[in-house]
Design a protein around this motif. Sequence first.
Motif, mmCIF file in Angstrom:
data_model
loop_
_atom_site.group_PDB
_atom_site.id
_atom_site.type_symbol
_atom_site.label_atom_id
_atom_site.label_comp_id
_atom_site.label_asym_id
_atom_site.label_seq_id
_atom_site.Cartn_x
_atom_site.Cartn_y
_atom_site.Cartn_z
ATOM 1 N N ARG A 362 -1.186 1.549 -7.997
ATOM 2 C CA ARG A 362 -1.345 3.005 -8.099
ATOM 3 C C ARG A 362 -1.152 3.461 -9.535
ATOM 4 N NH1 ARG A 362 2.478 7.236 -7.281
ATOM 5 N NH2 ARG A 362 1.508 9.196 -6.597
ATOM 6 N N ARG A 363 -0.177 2.886 -10.224
ATOM 7 C CA ARG A 363 0.051 3.239 -11.626
ATOM 8 C C ARG A 363 -1.129 2.811 -12.490
ATOM 9 N NH1 ARG A 363 5.914 1.760 -13.809
ATOM 10 N NH2 ARG A 363 4.962 2.877 -15.559
ATOM 11 N N VAL A 364 -1.671 1.615 -12.215
ATOM 12 C CA VAL A 364 -2.833 1.153 -12.980
ATOM 13 C C VAL A 364 -4.012 2.084 -12.743
ATOM 14 C CG1 VAL A 364 -4.515 -0.711 -13.209
ATOM 15 C CG2 VAL A 364 -2.092 -1.256 -12.978
ATOM 16 N N ARG A 365 -4.254 2.431 -11.504
ATOM 17 C CA ARG A 365 -5.408 3.269 -11.170
ATOM 18 C C ARG A 365 -5.304 4.637 -11.834
ATOM 19 N NH1 ARG A 365 -7.111 6.546 -6.857
ATOM 20 N NH2 ARG A 365 -5.052 6.471 -5.907
ATOM 21 N N ARG A 366 -4.100 5.159 -11.932
ATOM 22 C CA ARG A 366 -3.934 6.473 -12.564
ATOM 23 C C ARG A 366 -4.115 6.411 -14.077
ATOM 24 N NH1 ARG A 366 0.871 10.039 -9.756
ATOM 25 N NH2 ARG A 366 -0.181 10.368 -7.755
ATOM 26 N N SER A 367 -3.717 5.306 -14.676
ATOM 27 C CA SER A 367 -3.781 5.209 -16.138
ATOM 28 C C SER A 367 -5.165 4.818 -16.638
ATOM 29 C CB SER A 367 -2.741 4.204 -16.642
ATOM 30 O OG SER A 367 -2.986 2.920 -16.096
ATOM 31 N N VAL A 368 -5.916 4.032 -15.863
ATOM 32 C CA VAL A 368 -7.251 3.588 -16.300
ATOM 33 C C VAL A 368 -8.244 3.795 -15.159
ATOM 34 C CG1 VAL A 368 -6.464 1.942 -18.036
ATOM 35 C CG2 VAL A 368 -6.613 1.224 -15.659
ATOM 36 N N SER A 369 -8.250 4.973 -14.597
ATOM 37 C CA SER A 369 -9.041 5.227 -13.391
ATOM 38 C C SER A 369 -10.538 5.091 -13.617
ATOM 39 C CB SER A 369 -8.729 6.626 -12.853
ATOM 40 O OG SER A 369 -9.007 7.610 -13.837
ATOM 41 N N THR A 371 -12.191 2.993 -15.522
ATOM 42 C CA THR A 371 -12.579 1.691 -16.038
ATOM 43 C C THR A 371 -12.714 0.697 -14.891
ATOM 44 O OG1 THR A 371 -10.318 0.896 -16.327
ATOM 45 C CG2 THR A 371 -11.269 2.175 -18.137
ATOM 46 N N ALA A 372 -13.213 -0.489 -15.242
ATOM 47 C CA ALA A 372 -13.330 -1.547 -14.233
ATOM 48 C C ALA A 372 -11.970 -1.897 -13.659
ATOM 49 C CB ALA A 372 -13.985 -2.782 -14.848
ATOM 50 N N TRP A 373 -10.933 -1.871 -14.511
ATOM 51 C CA TRP A 373 -9.591 -2.199 -14.016
ATOM 52 C C TRP A 373 -9.119 -1.190 -12.973
ATOM 53 C CZ3 TRP A 373 -8.802 -6.919 -14.786
ATOM 54 C CH2 TRP A 373 -9.118 -7.545 -15.984
ATOM 55 N N GLY A 374 -9.469 0.062 -13.163
ATOM 56 C CA GLY A 374 -9.107 1.064 -12.173
ATOM 57 C C GLY A 374 -9.803 0.823 -10.841
ATOM 58 N N LEU A 375 -11.068 0.376 -10.890
ATOM 59 C CA LEU A 375 -11.797 0.073 -9.658
ATOM 60 C C LEU A 375 -11.244 -1.181 -8.992
ATOM 61 C CD1 LEU A 375 -15.434 0.866 -10.844
ATOM 62 C CD2 LEU A 375 -13.936 2.271 -9.429
ATOM 63 N N TYR A 376 -10.904 -2.184 -9.792
ATOM 64 C CA TYR A 376 -10.273 -3.382 -9.223
ATOM 65 C C TYR A 376 -8.961 -3.006 -8.519
ATOM 66 C CZ TYR A 376 -13.331 -6.756 -11.634
ATOM 67 O OH TYR A 376 -14.399 -7.517 -12.050
ATOM 68 N N ALA A 377 -8.178 -2.155 -9.177
ATOM 69 C CA ALA A 377 -6.902 -1.742 -8.593
ATOM 70 C C ALA A 377 -7.119 -0.993 -7.283
ATOM 71 C CB ALA A 377 -6.126 -0.871 -9.581
ATOM 72 N N SER A 378 -8.119 -0.110 -7.248
ATOM 73 C CA SER A 378 -8.410 0.629 -6.021
ATOM 74 C C SER A 378 -8.813 -0.308 -4.898
ATOM 75 C CB SER A 378 -9.521 1.649 -6.277
ATOM 76 O OG SER A 378 -9.102 2.629 -7.208
ATOM 77 N N ALA A 379 -9.662 -1.293 -5.211
ATOM 78 C CA ALA A 379 -10.113 -2.239 -4.195
ATOM 79 C C ALA A 379 -8.954 -3.065 -3.651
ATOM 80 C CB ALA A 379 -11.196 -3.154 -4.767
ATOM 81 N N LEU A 380 -8.065 -3.494 -4.549
ATOM 82 C CA LEU A 380 -6.906 -4.258 -4.091
ATOM 83 C C LEU A 380 -6.000 -3.417 -3.202
ATOM 84 C CD1 LEU A 380 -5.531 -6.591 -6.939
ATOM 85 C CD2 LEU A 380 -6.391 -7.212 -4.686
ATOM 86 N N LEU A 412 -3.591 -8.255 -13.123
ATOM 87 C CA LEU A 412 -4.430 -7.068 -13.250
ATOM 88 C C LEU A 412 -3.724 -6.002 -14.072
ATOM 89 C CD1 LEU A 412 -6.507 -5.451 -10.407
ATOM 90 C CD2 LEU A 412 -5.266 -4.040 -12.015
ATOM 91 N N GLU A 413 -2.452 -5.776 -13.778
ATOM 92 C CA GLU A 413 -1.704 -4.762 -14.520
ATOM 93 C C GLU A 413 -1.548 -5.143 -15.988
ATOM 94 O OE1 GLU A 413 2.572 -2.375 -14.367
ATOM 95 O OE2 GLU A 413 2.239 -4.126 -13.091
ATOM 96 N N LEU A 414 -1.249 -6.408 -16.249
ATOM 97 C CA LEU A 414 -1.062 -6.854 -17.635
ATOM 98 C C LEU A 414 -2.363 -6.756 -18.418
ATOM 99 C CD1 LEU A 414 1.222 -9.986 -17.122
ATOM 100 C CD2 LEU A 414 1.893 -7.692 -17.858
ATOM 101 N N LEU A 415 -3.484 -7.161 -17.814
ATOM 102 C CA LEU A 415 -4.766 -7.112 -18.508
ATOM 103 C C LEU A 415 -5.221 -5.672 -18.719
ATOM 104 C CD1 LEU A 415 -6.530 -10.039 -16.626
ATOM 105 C CD2 LEU A 415 -5.882 -10.018 -19.038
ATOM 106 N N ALA A 416 -5.007 -4.827 -17.725
ATOM 107 C CA ALA A 416 -5.379 -3.420 -17.880
ATOM 108 C C ALA A 416 -4.572 -2.761 -18.983
ATOM 109 C CB ALA A 416 -5.176 -2.689 -16.550
#
Length: 451
Positions: A362-369, A371-380, A412-416
Amino acid sequence: LKDLRALQSTVMGLRDFFVLVAVYGILPVAFVRPFVALLLYGWLAYMRPQDLAWALDDTRLSLLAGIALLTGSLLHLGKERLVVWRPQTWIFLFFCFWVLLSGQFAQYPGASEYWTSWLTKACVFCLLTTGLVSTRLRFRLTWVVIAFSLGLLGAKFAVFSIRHGGVGFPYGPVGALNDNNKFAVALVMALPMLIAIAAIERNAFVRLGAGVVAALCIVTIISTFSRGGFLTLAVALVMLTLRSRRFAVTTVIALALLGSLLLLLPADFLDDYEERVRTIDDYEEDGSSMGRIIGWKASWRVAQDHPWLGVGPQNYPLVAAQYGGVQGKVAHSTFFQLLAENGWPAAISFYTVLFLSYWRLRRVRRSVSDTAWGLYASALQVSLVAYVVGSLFLNIVYYELVYQLAALTIPLELLARAEAPERQPSSAEKPAASEWWRDGQLPSLRPASHG
């Protein structure tokens, strides 16, 4: 007739041949490249091509991949980061330790031996996922292997059902997904990953392939006639459409393709499925649903008598009758099964890992919503929620997929964070040297820098 038998024998032999060539061709590289071994192990664990072949049941290809993974990791000790230590890593390690401890004090130790051995391998596999998936390319490859391993397996079943005029699957493939309900939930967990590939990847053929496979997976989920699979699918589709506009568009396209595929199935097949789903409202009159409630009550009584270590992994079916359950039947709930077999510490730690993973995503998705990382986070997030919803109605504790998806949240969090726009923190924001857990790893496990 002889020619047909000869052709069938040739096809059977070719299938085994291709699987063996693929595995033994990758193994030499896997022994010196642990990340390659990680992908190989995941492919064999999720798609299980050895079980789709005709004569490879006893070859133990997964064991060879596991040995390659462990050997390669030992060879790279100190050269490559193998494990990233975050709070969920430690809690997951505690969960594995507690389940193994429960197995040592099991009521029937023989029933626990296989699963304690399996859990040891799964624990190592998922811990190494946190460290070996260290670049964007490695993350994408891991994602694609997981999604398409399960997706192609689901597509195979869907094609079979469509070709034969609508076939229901009372059982899943062999292995951890031998039950139709488990198979349906696993495919729902893979569905957000396929939708993410279709929304993120640049290659049009990859996007199209992921969309088609996603639609075929839904056909297979329907063909299992699993009510738990239906509820899980409904939750996952709603979440996907609400997560982002790109996910919503991709999901709608996949559902449109699904509609055209359903036209190939006979009407009575779909009517039977609708009738099956409608029984959810009449659970009090359904023997299967009431059997689940009886199992939940019995497992709760077991947990009251054995609150700390439970009765041991896979021991609940052996003691169920003593507590008002059905002898030989599982609790039909991951939470209650885990509680009865491994005690409160295991249940609390397991669901804490899932909660922390969801919260970090959730924190990743909010910070990079955007970007691809935000979509990966949402899917997970959707995949983890699908697991929790589906596991309410079936026992799916011992399955690598949920463990690895939780482990993937860490890289995912570290790469984002590494690819996010750099911002120099103030002195008040800098973590103290002793607060190593904020960075997610022990300093001693970082490769030494030279020069």
